[in-house]
Design an enzyme around this catalytic site. Structure first.
Site, PDB file in Angstrom:
ATOM      1  N   GLU A 179      -2.260   5.503   5.098  1.00 49.39           N
ATOM      2  CA  GLU A 179      -0.947   5.036   4.651  1.00 49.39           C
ATOM      3  C   GLU A 179       0.042   6.167   4.394  1.00 49.39           C
ATOM      4  OE1 GLU A 179      -1.392   2.386   1.314  1.00 49.39           O
ATOM      5  OE2 GLU A 179      -2.230   0.817   2.550  1.00 49.39           O
ATOM      6  N   GLU A 216      -7.913  -2.242   5.751  1.00 51.11           N
ATOM      7  CA  GLU A 216      -7.957  -2.726   4.359  1.00 51.11           C
ATOM      8  C   GLU A 216      -7.332  -4.102   4.281  1.00 51.11           C
ATOM      9  OE1 GLU A 216      -6.173  -0.294   1.227  1.00 51.11           O
ATOM     10  OE2 GLU A 216      -6.948   1.506   2.212  1.00 51.11           O
TER      11      GLU A 216
END
Ligand code: BG6
Length: 486
Positions: free
Chosen positions: A179, A386
């Site tokens: 991220e 995720e």
């Protein structure tokens, strides 16, 4: 009835990250990272030893986390029992090179990951290794200011290349960083202490560019060192919907999607910043130095697949260019309400009700949309790295945890992945965040994501593990390759 179509090699997995699960934050030579410091609310500019002695707050931090460093055997045995096909975890840079650029490797650090990777392979669980999950070495931050300095590119490549050499043939899937787009919004993960808004944003965008170059360099190194391995970045993805069909709102939502997420796909996969992104940086006086050599590195390091994380969606509306600076600053760190003057204003989706337990606006269909959007731009196999439901679970007297809300959330999202598969999108795997409860980056242990309960609160506890109802449910899902979701 929807036809379930996951192929036999589909990677049903779970994910964690080093500083959130391991604990042992200074053990066996480990150095401190910005993620450690942030979890302890320490300013990276301070001397950590001095600052650590001053902390006395009760929010859980990375010192013990879930104590996976000492309980990894039990955790991996539980993964095997659950039937996981893959386990995504991260290596802590500061276990390998405690200061980030040490001349010698820290043997105890690498041996810890040797044991994990060897045991996973022995169990037939595919290790999917993130090289960098928010935990930049505090030593390098003090030495030269971290990602804001170009030296970080070379230091990251040296660290990543060491891992490729060392684990060659034992790790088939690498994830370069987690991220980057979420990381660059949080000053603590970048070690930004600058208070002048213009200079602060200039530093942020310089860090972002250096991370892109470092990522491409690491990808090229991986391809050179271990041509059999596959490697990708992982992006946070939350589709933004227009709040109305007014063209201004539709454009605002497109701007939000493009400036937060889609431009990254261009940089990673085409080696170029799109024009709208350069224009946005220029308009704000945030454009970093982008050299010819940088562009060559970006073009030479293209990923083999693309990873993204999805939790929920968001909305966006038109925002005038002269919106007050004070308002912009107020919502600066809140991804769900951020304001980009003249570009978009983000807000939680007004038509989706809040979940009663965790106050999230749950949107499984947003995951299907995410798959379509990402695939349209990169045309590479995708991996969901995720997806999970954070809530304060209750440990009953008999040590059961009835997390039906989590099962419902995961089930609805798996059904949407199936929709993406039916659309013809090559989906490599799905990773529940997390396997065992870990330190939440925002709420310590007040919010849990795991399929396995870790008995601790903000101050500590026995750290014993208990299987939640979702553990048994996921076991059935995996055993039936997604056919049984009840
Ligand atoms: C993801 C991160 O964005 O969100 C994880 O990759 C993080 O590291 C997860 O834990 C959930 O967010 P939080 O704030 O509840 O930990």
């Amino acid at each position: 009835m929807t036809e379930i179509r996951f192929d036999d090699n589909f990677l049903w997995g779970c994910a964690t990250s080093a500083f959130q699960v391991e604990g042992a934050y200074k053990e066996d030579g480990k150095g401190l990272s910005l993620a450690d410091l942030r979890s302890m609310s320490i300013n990276p500019a301070e001397e950590p030893t001095k600052a650590l002695a001053n902390t006395g707050d009760k929010i859980a931090d990375s010192t013990v986390a879930s104590d996976h460093y000492h309980r990894w055997e039990e955790d991996l045995a539980l993964m095997k029992e659950c039937g996981l096909k893959s386990y995504r975890f991260s290596i802590a840079w500061t276990r390998i090179f405690p200061e980030g650029d040490d001349a010698e490797v820290n043997r105890a650090g690498i041996e810890f990951y040797d044991k994990i990777i060897d045991r996973l392979n022995e169990y037939g669980i595919e290790p999917i290794v993130t090289i960098y999950h928010f935990d930049f070495p505090a030593g390098l931050q003090r030495k030269y200011g971290g990602w804001a300095d170009r030296q970080a590119i070379a230091d990251f490549d040296r660290y990543a290349s060491y891992l490729f050499e060392h684990f060659k043939g034992r790790v088939r899937y690498w994830l370069v960083n987690n991220e980057q787009n979420a990381m660059i919004r949080r000053d603590g993960y970048l070690g930004i202490t600058e208070t002048d808004p213009l200079k602060r944003e200039q530093i942020r965008h310089r860090c972002n560019h250096h991370m892109f170059v470092a990522c491409a360099k690491a990808i090229a190194s991986c391809h050179r060192i271990d041509p059999e391995a596959k490697i990708a970045p992982v992006m946070a993805y939350a589709p933004h919907y227009p709040v109305s069909s007014r063209p201004e709102d539709v454009l605002a939502a497109k701007n939000a999607n493009d400036l937060y997420f889609h431009y990254m796909i261009d940089v990673h996969c085409r080696g170029e910043y799109p024009g709208y992104y350069l224009r946005w940086l220029e308009d704000n006086d945030w454009l970093p130095e982008i050299t010819q050599e940088d562009l060559e590195i970006l073009r030479a390091g293209r990923p083999d697949f693309f990873g993204f994380n999805y939790y929920r969606s968001n909305a966006a509306q038109y925002c005038p260019a002269d919106v007050s600076r004070e308002l912009v600053e107020r919502y600066r760190v809140d991804a769900r309400s951020r304001i980009l003057p003249g570009v978009c204003r983000c807000l939680p989706n007004p038509v989706i009700p809040e979940d009663s337990l965790n106050k999230w606006k749950l949107d499984p269909i947003g995951l299907h949309i995410a798959f379509r959007n990402v695939y349209e731009l990169c045309h590479l196999p995708l991996m969901l790295c995720e997806n999970g439901f954070g809530a304060p679970d209750v440990l009953e007297e008999d040590k059961a945890i009835h997390d039906t809300y989590r099962i419902e959330y995961l089930k609805e999202h798996i059904l949407q992945i199936n929709e993406a598969v039916r659309d013809g999108i090559p989906v490599l795997g799905y990773h529940v965040w997390t396997f065992q409860d870990v330190l939440s980056t925002s709420e310590g242990f007040r919010k849990r994501y795991g399929l396995v309960y870790v008995d601790r609160d903000e101050e500590g506890g026995s750290l014993d593990r208990y299987r939640k109802d979702s553990f048994y449910w996921y076991q059935r899902v995996i055993a039936t390759n997604g056919k049984c979701l009840e």
